[in-house]
Design a protein around this motif. Structure first.
Motif, PDB file in Angstrom:
ATOM      1  N   ASP A   8       0.871  -1.181   0.000  1.00 52.76           N
ATOM      2  CA  ASP A   8       0.000   0.000   0.000  1.00 52.76           C
ATOM      3  C   ASP A   8       0.904   1.226   0.000  1.00 52.76           C
ATOM      4  O   ASP A   8       1.637   1.472   0.970  1.00 52.76           O
ATOM      5  CB  ASP A   8      -0.892  -0.027   1.246  1.00 52.76           C
ATOM      6  N   SER A   9       0.879   1.997  -1.077  1.00 54.81           N
ATOM      7  CA  SER A   9       1.827   3.106  -1.245  1.00 54.81           C
ATOM      8  C   SER A   9       1.650   4.215  -0.222  1.00 54.81           C
ATOM      9  O   SER A   9       2.509   5.088  -0.082  1.00 54.81           O
ATOM     10  CB  SER A   9       1.702   3.687  -2.660  1.00 54.81           C
ATOM     11  N   ARG A  10       0.552   4.188   0.539  1.00 48.44           N
ATOM     12  CA  ARG A  10       0.360   5.197   1.580  1.00 48.44           C
ATOM     13  C   ARG A  10       1.241   4.927   2.801  1.00 48.44           C
ATOM     14  O   ARG A  10       1.459   5.830   3.616  1.00 48.44           O
ATOM     15  CB  ARG A  10      -1.103   5.229   2.022  1.00 48.44           C
ATOM     16  N   TYR A  11       1.730   3.696   2.922  1.00 45.18           N
ATOM     17  CA  TYR A  11       2.481   3.300   4.115  1.00 45.18           C
ATOM     18  C   TYR A  11       3.764   2.577   3.708  1.00 45.18           C
ATOM     19  O   TYR A  11       3.904   1.373   3.909  1.00 45.18           O
ATOM     20  CB  TYR A  11       1.612   2.416   5.008  1.00 45.18           C
ATOM     21  N   PRO A  12       4.739   3.317   3.134  1.00 46.89           N
ATOM     22  CA  PRO A  12       5.942   2.659   2.612  1.00 46.89           C
ATOM     23  C   PRO A  12       7.044   2.439   3.643  1.00 46.89           C
ATOM     24  O   PRO A  12       8.183   2.158   3.263  1.00 46.89           O
ATOM     25  CB  PRO A  12       6.398   3.641   1.530  1.00 46.89           C
ATOM     26  N   ALA A 345      -2.563  -3.515  13.045  1.00 43.52           N
ATOM     27  CA  ALA A 345      -3.347  -2.457  13.671  1.00 43.52           C
ATOM     28  C   ALA A 345      -3.643  -1.334  12.682  1.00 43.52           C
ATOM     29  O   ALA A 345      -4.709  -0.701  12.736  1.00 43.52           O
ATOM     30  CB  ALA A 345      -2.607  -1.912  14.890  1.00 43.52           C
ATOM     31  N   ALA A 346      -2.733  -1.085  11.755  1.00 42.89           N
ATOM     32  CA  ALA A 346      -2.928  -0.015  10.767  1.00 42.89           C
ATOM     33  C   ALA A 346      -3.867  -0.424   9.643  1.00 42.89           C
ATOM     34  O   ALA A 346      -4.728   0.350   9.220  1.00 42.89           O
ATOM     35  CB  ALA A 346      -1.582   0.408  10.188  1.00 42.89           C
ATOM     36  N   LEU A 347      -3.732  -1.664   9.153  1.00 43.04           N
ATOM     37  CA  LEU A 347      -4.406  -2.056   7.915  1.00 43.04           C
ATOM     38  C   LEU A 347      -5.328  -3.262   8.072  1.00 43.04           C
ATOM     39  O   LEU A 347      -5.853  -3.759   7.072  1.00 43.04           O
ATOM     40  CB  LEU A 347      -3.361  -2.351   6.836  1.00 43.04           C
ATOM     41  N   ASP A 349      -7.034  -6.669   8.031  1.00 45.58           N
ATOM     42  CA  ASP A 349      -6.814  -7.939   7.328  1.00 45.58           C
ATOM     43  C   ASP A 349      -5.691  -7.875   6.306  1.00 45.58           C
ATOM     44  O   ASP A 349      -5.106  -8.901   5.962  1.00 45.58           O
ATOM     45  CB  ASP A 349      -8.105  -8.365   6.626  1.00 45.58           C
ATOM     46  N   LYS A 350      -5.380  -6.687   5.806  1.00 44.36           N
ATOM     47  CA  LYS A 350      -4.324  -6.535   4.801  1.00 44.36           C
ATOM     48  C   LYS A 350      -2.957  -6.255   5.417  1.00 44.36           C
ATOM     49  O   LYS A 350      -1.950  -6.194   4.706  1.00 44.36           O
ATOM     50  CB  LYS A 350      -4.684  -5.412   3.827  1.00 44.36           C
ATOM     51  N   GLY A 351      -2.916  -6.092   6.742  1.00 39.85           N
ATOM     52  CA  GLY A 351      -1.689  -5.650   7.379  1.00 39.85           C
ATOM     53  C   GLY A 351      -0.551  -6.645   7.325  1.00 39.85           C
ATOM     54  O   GLY A 351       0.611  -6.257   7.168  1.00 39.85           O
ATOM     55  N   GLY A 352      -0.848  -7.926   7.481  1.00 38.34           N
ATOM     56  CA  GLY A 352       0.205  -8.926   7.429  1.00 38.34           C
ATOM     57  C   GLY A 352       0.839  -9.010   6.059  1.00 38.34           C
ATOM     58  O   GLY A 352       2.075  -9.018   5.917  1.00 38.34           O
ATOM     59  N   ASP A 353       0.012  -9.071   5.036  1.00 36.13           N
ATOM     60  CA  ASP A 353       0.486  -9.144   3.658  1.00 36.13           C
ATOM     61  C   ASP A 353       1.333  -7.916   3.318  1.00 36.13           C
ATOM     62  O   ASP A 353       2.433  -8.031   2.750  1.00 36.13           O
ATOM     63  CB  ASP A 353      -0.718  -9.251   2.720  1.00 36.13           C
ATOM     64  N   HIS A 354       0.831  -6.731   3.684  1.00 36.69           N
ATOM     65  CA  HIS A 354       1.555  -5.498   3.385  1.00 36.69           C
ATOM     66  C   HIS A 354       2.917  -5.465   4.074  1.00 36.69           C
ATOM     67  O   HIS A 354       3.937  -5.136   3.456  1.00 36.69           O
ATOM     68  CB  HIS A 354       0.725  -4.285   3.832  1.00 36.69           C
ATOM     69  N   THR A 355       2.966  -5.821   5.358  1.00 38.25           N
ATOM     70  CA  THR A 355       4.208  -5.712   6.117  1.00 38.25           C
ATOM     71  C   THR A 355       5.257  -6.688   5.608  1.00 38.25           C
ATOM     72  O   THR A 355       6.434  -6.334   5.463  1.00 38.25           O
ATOM     73  CB  THR A 355       3.945  -5.932   7.618  1.00 38.25           C
TER      74      THR A 355
END
Length: 384
Positions: A8-12, A345-347, A349-355
């Motif tokens: 997610d480009s908002r949280y690089p 906590a930020a994202l 259900d998508k947070g694990g994949d993003h991190t």
């Protein structure tokens, strides 16, 4: 097939996720996640001293490609990092352990379940098809220890992690102020914080109040918070010793890892007892504020014993370059805890994949930049 990289480009950065997490979850939950112990000295040293490690780029070397795949305990993971065990994950974000376990499985990295997390041994095994690790808080009674080992074996966990750095609860001023010492207290201030975080509150209603799911079969029904605190105090004796470890080594036929190693003395003991690996760790700076940061003993221990036992590290890592610094200092693998919890906590259900995607992307960039082809080559790039 390994999951594709999606960011997610908002949280690089992990710091972006941390700032977003602080806005989305109640203050008591964020401070439980974010804080250390006492004055937070070691919490900050963990990261600052790790970032003193420098890497050499060999720009004129012949370089074809960089491969992050790393073999560990007979498995080949897609990257040299995993998700560290964290207690009370569902307090920080509802359903967090399930979200992270699923992402870890899809990205082919290890997820370590804590005894005091908010999902059960069996549920995490189901999500990861038996590819997770289990961290054991040492029980006071042999019968409970043996039953937890049996359940982990029956659920096909291949790696057991035993924890040695919690002989007593850390002194954590934030948690005391917020009523999150045992027994916890839901104060008026905490209730107001919940009302200010509606998405967190809604998801908590959806998934239910977090509890110690692995321990539920052993807990009397209908306990109030005070009774829960007494139960936890009576149930666990965190202090490991040589005899206790030897018994577990005899009973557990899979890979056995000691987490919380901070001295050469304890590393030598782990080798003598026939353990398969150690994780150099200071519990994320949450136990001993007057101790060393993790990178200092890691360098010494890896230099002395890296050929005798698998040496890994957690505590203080917040980025792909941090993982590279850790590997260059002698670790064969690394784990991150807070970073993944910030992501969830930020994202949600998508947070694990993003991190995971973010850390993989950062680490791959470092490898390409310094012309490092394999993770085992990082040590050749250390500025000594």
């Amino acid at each position: 097939m390994e999951k594709e990289i999606r960011i997610d480009s908002r949280y690089p950065s992990i710091d972006d996720l941390r700032k977003r997490a602080q806005k989305k979850i109640p203050k008591f939950a964020f401070e439980y996640l974010d804080g250390g112990c006492n004055e937070d000295v070691n919490l900050h040293k963990n990261t600052s001293q790790l970032r003193e490690v420098e890497l050499l780029p060999y720009y004129l070397n012949k370089h074809t490609k960089s491969d992050m795949r790393t073999e560990l305990f007979g498995r080949t993971y897609s990257a040299p990092f995993g998700i560290a065990p964290v207690g009370l994950q569902g307090l920080m974000w509802p359903n967090a352990p399930e979200i992270l376990a699923k992402a870890a499985f899809e990205h082919n990295i290890p997820f370590v379940l804590s005894t005091v997390s908010t999902s059960s041994i069996e549920r995490i095994s189901e999500i990861t098809q038996g590819n997770a690790w289990f961290q054991l808080y040492h029980p006071a009674k042999d019968e409970l220890r043996d039953d937890l080992l049996r359940r982990a074996h029956d659920a096909h966990y291949e790696v057991l992690v035993i924890l040695c750095d919690v002989p007593t609860f850390g002194f954590r001023p934030r948690d005391i102020r917020n009523g999150l010492a045992m027994p916890p207290n839901m104060s008026l201030g905490n209730i107001v914080e919940i009302l200010k975080k509606p998405q967190w509150a809604f998801n908590t209603l959806k998934y239910g109040q977090p509890g110690f799911e692995t321990l539920k079969p052993y807990m009397p029904k209908g306990m109030d918070l005070k009774q829960l605190g007494k139960f936890m105090d009576a149930t666990f004796s965190g202090r490991l010793n040589e005899d206790r470890i030897a018994i577990i080594r005899d009973k557990w036929k899979g890979k056995l890892v000691l987490k919380g190693v901070a001295t050469e003395h304890d590393a030598e003991l782990a080798i003598r007892l026939g353990l398969d690996g150690i994780i150099v760790s200071n519990h994320g700076g949450r136990q001993l504020d007057a101790g060393e940061s993790t990178i200092r003993p890691l360098s010494r221990i890896a230099s002395l014993y890296g050929n005798d036992i698998i040496v890994m590290m957690d505590s203080g890592l917040r980025s792909g370059p941090d993982i590279a610094r850790t590997m260059a200092s002698g670790a064969k693998f690394s784990f991150l805890g807070r970073s993944f919890m910030y992501g969830v906590a930020a994202l949600g259900d998508k947070g694990g994949d993003h991190t995971i995607s973010l850390l993989k992307t950062e680490l791959k960039q470092v490898m390409e930049q310094i012309c490092c082809e394999r993770t085992s080559d990082f040590e050749n790039h250390l500025v000594r």
